[in-house]
Scaffold this motif. Structure first.
Motif, PDB file in Angstrom:
ATOM      1  N   ASP A  48      16.455  -9.244 -24.438  1.00  0.00           N
ATOM      2  CA  ASP A  48      16.621  -8.930 -23.019  1.00  0.00           C
ATOM      3  C   ASP A  48      17.764  -7.951 -22.762  1.00  0.00           C
ATOM      4  O   ASP A  48      18.165  -7.743 -21.617  1.00  0.00           O
ATOM      5  CB  ASP A  48      16.836 -10.214 -22.214  1.00  0.00           C
ATOM      6  N   ALA A  49      18.264  -7.318 -23.813  1.00  0.00           N
ATOM      7  CA  ALA A  49      19.363  -6.352 -23.674  1.00  0.00           C
ATOM      8  C   ALA A  49      18.916  -5.174 -22.820  1.00  0.00           C
ATOM      9  O   ALA A  49      17.781  -4.723 -22.907  1.00  0.00           O
ATOM     10  CB  ALA A  49      19.817  -5.870 -25.046  1.00  0.00           C
ATOM     11  N   THR A  50      19.839  -4.690 -22.008  1.00  0.00           N
ATOM     12  CA  THR A  50      19.543  -3.541 -21.146  1.00  0.00           C
ATOM     13  C   THR A  50      20.511  -2.404 -21.459  1.00  0.00           C
ATOM     14  O   THR A  50      21.617  -2.635 -21.956  1.00  0.00           O
ATOM     15  CB  THR A  50      19.675  -3.920 -19.661  1.00  0.00           C
ATOM     16  N   PRO A  51      20.122  -1.159 -21.164  1.00  0.00           N
ATOM     17  CA  PRO A  51      21.018  -0.026 -21.397  1.00  0.00           C
ATOM     18  C   PRO A  51      22.250  -0.105 -20.495  1.00  0.00           C
ATOM     19  O   PRO A  51      22.140  -0.424 -19.311  1.00  0.00           O
ATOM     20  CB  PRO A  51      20.172   1.190 -21.023  1.00  0.00           C
ATOM     21  N   ILE A  52      23.408   0.177 -21.094  1.00  0.00           N
ATOM     22  CA  ILE A  52      24.669   0.211 -20.341  1.00  0.00           C
ATOM     23  C   ILE A  52      25.418   1.528 -20.558  1.00  0.00           C
ATOM     24  O   ILE A  52      26.558   1.668 -20.139  1.00  0.00           O
ATOM     25  CB  ILE A  52      25.573  -0.985 -20.703  1.00  0.00           C
ATOM     26  N   GLY A  53      24.783   2.459 -21.224  1.00  0.00           N
ATOM     27  CA  GLY A  53      25.405   3.737 -21.512  1.00  0.00           C
ATOM     28  C   GLY A  53      24.639   4.461 -22.603  1.00  0.00           C
ATOM     29  O   GLY A  53      23.564   4.023 -23.012  1.00  0.00           O
ATOM     30  N   SER A  54      25.205   5.549 -23.076  1.00  0.00           N
ATOM     31  CA  SER A  54      24.575   6.352 -24.129  1.00  0.00           C
ATOM     32  C   SER A  54      25.598   6.698 -25.198  1.00  0.00           C
ATOM     33  O   SER A  54      26.787   6.825 -24.918  1.00  0.00           O
ATOM     34  CB  SER A  54      24.014   7.651 -23.556  1.00  0.00           C
ATOM     35  N   SER A  55      25.097   6.842 -26.419  1.00  0.00           N
ATOM     36  CA  SER A  55      25.946   7.265 -27.532  1.00  0.00           C
ATOM     37  C   SER A  55      25.286   8.469 -28.199  1.00  0.00           C
ATOM     38  O   SER A  55      24.058   8.565 -28.252  1.00  0.00           O
ATOM     39  CB  SER A  55      26.123   6.130 -28.539  1.00  0.00           C
ATOM     40  N   PHE A  56      26.121   9.369 -28.678  1.00  0.00           N
ATOM     41  CA  PHE A  56      25.634  10.600 -29.286  1.00  0.00           C
ATOM     42  C   PHE A  56      26.463  10.940 -30.515  1.00  0.00           C
ATOM     43  O   PHE A  56      27.673  10.716 -30.529  1.00  0.00           O
ATOM     44  CB  PHE A  56      25.799  11.794 -28.330  1.00  0.00           C
ATOM     45  N   LEU A  57      25.831  11.515 -31.495  1.00  0.00           N
ATOM     46  CA  LEU A  57      26.513  12.215 -32.573  1.00  0.00           C
ATOM     47  C   LEU A  57      26.053  13.659 -32.440  1.00  0.00           C
ATOM     48  O   LEU A  57      24.857  13.949 -32.565  1.00  0.00           O
ATOM     49  CB  LEU A  57      26.148  11.654 -33.942  1.00  0.00           C
ATOM     50  N   ILE A  58      26.996  14.550 -32.123  1.00  0.00           N
ATOM     51  CA  ILE A  58      26.635  15.949 -31.920  1.00  0.00           C
ATOM     52  C   ILE A  58      27.513  16.853 -32.770  1.00  0.00           C
ATOM     53  O   ILE A  58      28.591  16.464 -33.217  1.00  0.00           O
ATOM     54  CB  ILE A  58      26.734  16.364 -30.437  1.00  0.00           C
ATOM     55  N   GLU A  59      27.019  18.065 -32.940  1.00  0.00           N
ATOM     56  CA  GLU A  59      27.794  19.114 -33.597  1.00  0.00           C
ATOM     57  C   GLU A  59      28.090  20.178 -32.549  1.00  0.00           C
ATOM     58  O   GLU A  59      27.186  20.636 -31.843  1.00  0.00           O
ATOM     59  CB  GLU A  59      27.009  19.711 -34.759  1.00  0.00           C
ATOM     60  N   ALA A  60      29.362  20.540 -32.439  1.00  0.00           N
ATOM     61  CA  ALA A  60      29.787  21.545 -31.475  1.00  0.00           C
ATOM     62  C   ALA A  60      30.988  22.294 -32.049  1.00  0.00           C
ATOM     63  O   ALA A  60      31.657  21.805 -32.960  1.00  0.00           O
ATOM     64  CB  ALA A  60      30.152  20.885 -30.144  1.00  0.00           C
ATOM     65  N   ALA A  61      31.261  23.440 -31.503  1.00  0.00           N
ATOM     66  CA  ALA A  61      32.361  24.272 -31.999  1.00  0.00           C
ATOM     67  C   ALA A  61      33.713  23.587 -31.846  1.00  0.00           C
ATOM     68  O   ALA A  61      34.586  23.711 -32.710  1.00  0.00           O
ATOM     69  CB  ALA A  61      32.380  25.609 -31.272  1.00  0.00           C
ATOM     70  N   ASP A  62      33.898  22.863 -30.746  1.00  0.00           N
ATOM     71  CA  ASP A  62      35.169  22.191 -30.474  1.00  0.00           C
ATOM     72  C   ASP A  62      34.934  21.129 -29.404  1.00  0.00           C
ATOM     73  O   ASP A  62      33.814  20.973 -28.906  1.00  0.00           O
ATOM     74  CB  ASP A  62      36.248  23.184 -30.044  1.00  0.00           C
ATOM     75  N   GLU A  63      35.993  20.408 -29.046  1.00  0.00           N
ATOM     76  CA  GLU A  63      35.851  19.336 -28.064  1.00  0.00           C
ATOM     77  C   GLU A  63      35.389  19.855 -26.713  1.00  0.00           C
ATOM     78  O   GLU A  63      34.590  19.208 -26.026  1.00  0.00           O
ATOM     79  CB  GLU A  63      37.161  18.563 -27.907  1.00  0.00           C
ATOM     80  N   ALA A  64      35.873  21.016 -26.308  1.00  0.00           N
ATOM     81  CA  ALA A  64      35.461  21.578 -25.023  1.00  0.00           C
ATOM     82  C   ALA A  64      33.953  21.820 -25.000  1.00  0.00           C
ATOM     83  O   ALA A  64      33.285  21.540 -23.991  1.00  0.00           O
ATOM     84  CB  ALA A  64      36.220  22.867 -24.736  1.00  0.00           C
ATOM     85  N   ALA A  65      33.409  22.318 -26.090  1.00  0.00           N
ATOM     86  CA  ALA A  65      31.963  22.559 -26.166  1.00  0.00           C
ATOM     87  C   ALA A  65      31.189  21.247 -26.162  1.00  0.00           C
ATOM     88  O   ALA A  65      30.123  21.148 -25.540  1.00  0.00           O
ATOM     89  CB  ALA A  65      31.634  23.376 -27.410  1.00  0.00           C
ATOM     90  N   ALA A  66      31.711  20.234 -26.839  1.00  0.00           N
ATOM     91  CA  ALA A  66      31.068  18.915 -26.835  1.00  0.00           C
ATOM     92  C   ALA A  66      31.060  18.338 -25.420  1.00  0.00           C
ATOM     93  O   ALA A  66      30.043  17.834 -24.937  1.00  0.00           O
ATOM     94  CB  ALA A  66      31.788  17.976 -27.799  1.00  0.00           C
ATOM     95  N   ARG A  67      32.183  18.434 -24.740  1.00  0.00           N
ATOM     96  CA  ARG A  67      32.268  17.927 -23.360  1.00  0.00           C
ATOM     97  C   ARG A  67      31.347  18.715 -22.426  1.00  0.00           C
ATOM     98  O   ARG A  67      30.755  18.156 -21.499  1.00  0.00           O
ATOM     99  CB  ARG A  67      33.706  17.963 -22.874  1.00  0.00           C
ATOM    100  N   ALA A  68      31.203  20.004 -22.669  1.00  0.00           N
ATOM    101  CA  ALA A  68      30.316  20.822 -21.836  1.00  0.00           C
ATOM    102  C   ALA A  68      28.862  20.379 -21.981  1.00  0.00           C
ATOM    103  O   ALA A  68      28.105  20.375 -21.000  1.00  0.00           O
ATOM    104  CB  ALA A  68      30.468  22.299 -22.189  1.00  0.00           C
ATOM    105  N   LEU A  69      28.465  19.997 -23.194  1.00  0.00           N
ATOM    106  CA  LEU A  69      27.105  19.496 -23.392  1.00  0.00           C
ATOM    107  C   LEU A  69      26.868  18.240 -22.558  1.00  0.00           C
ATOM    108  O   LEU A  69      25.840  18.108 -21.897  1.00  0.00           O
ATOM    109  CB  LEU A  69      26.848  19.197 -24.876  1.00  0.00           C
ATOM    110  N   VAL A  70      27.810  17.323 -22.580  1.00  0.00           N
ATOM    111  CA  VAL A  70      27.652  16.081 -21.813  1.00  0.00           C
ATOM    112  C   VAL A  70      27.735  16.366 -20.312  1.00  0.00           C
ATOM    113  O   VAL A  70      27.032  15.744 -19.520  1.00  0.00           O
ATOM    114  CB  VAL A  70      28.695  15.030 -22.246  1.00  0.00           C
ATOM    115  N   ALA A  71      28.560  17.318 -19.921  1.00  0.00           N
ATOM    116  CA  ALA A  71      28.708  17.649 -18.500  1.00  0.00           C
ATOM    117  C   ALA A  71      27.394  18.147 -17.900  1.00  0.00           C
ATOM    118  O   ALA A  71      27.147  17.954 -16.709  1.00  0.00           O
ATOM    119  CB  ALA A  71      29.808  18.683 -18.311  1.00  0.00           C
ATOM    120  N   ALA A  72      26.548  18.761 -18.710  1.00  0.00           N
ATOM    121  CA  ALA A  72      25.271  19.282 -18.228  1.00  0.00           C
ATOM    122  C   ALA A  72      24.124  18.281 -18.360  1.00  0.00           C
ATOM    123  O   ALA A  72      22.998  18.563 -17.939  1.00  0.00           O
ATOM    124  CB  ALA A  72      24.931  20.576 -18.976  1.00  0.00           C
TER     125      ALA A  72
END
Length: 100
Positions: A48-72
């Motif tokens: 009966d577990a329900t979603p409470i968020g999302s997890s990702f493993l991504i490749e990006a140039a830097d943290e700013a680029a990783a955050r930009a992906l999530v921001a969109a």
């Protein structure tokens, strides 16, 4: 560089999450090789577990680029994700998706 991202949902938005789920999936599929693996974080390990968020493993140039992906991400744009998410740089060393 690789990043683990943990994005918790704001409480009480499960229906809104489900409403925008396909847009969220389509967005990440459209990111091509940047996305290594992703999935819902769950409220528990039972049937009966329900979603409470999302997890990702991504490749990006830097943290700013990783955050930009999530921001969109539609979940971000629709206000489903909490504002403070975890963006942690990592150095993957082993695993079936690694070719070394």
């Amino acid at each position: 560089m690789f990043f683990i991202i943990l994005a918790a949902d704001r409480p009480g938005l499960l229906e809104k999450r489900l409403e925008h789920r396909q847009r969220h999936i389509d967005y990440w599929v459209g990111q091509g090789d940047a996305l290594k693996v992703a999935g819902a974080m769950l409220s528990g390990d039972g049937p009966d577990a329900t979603p409470i968020g999302s997890s990702f493993l991504i490749e990006a140039a830097d943290e700013a680029a990783a955050r930009a992906l999530v921001a969109a991400d539609p979940f971000t744009l629709e206000g489903i994700f909490e504002d403070d998410l975890t963006v942690q740089p990592i150095r993957p060393a082993i695993g079936v998706w690694r070719k070394e």
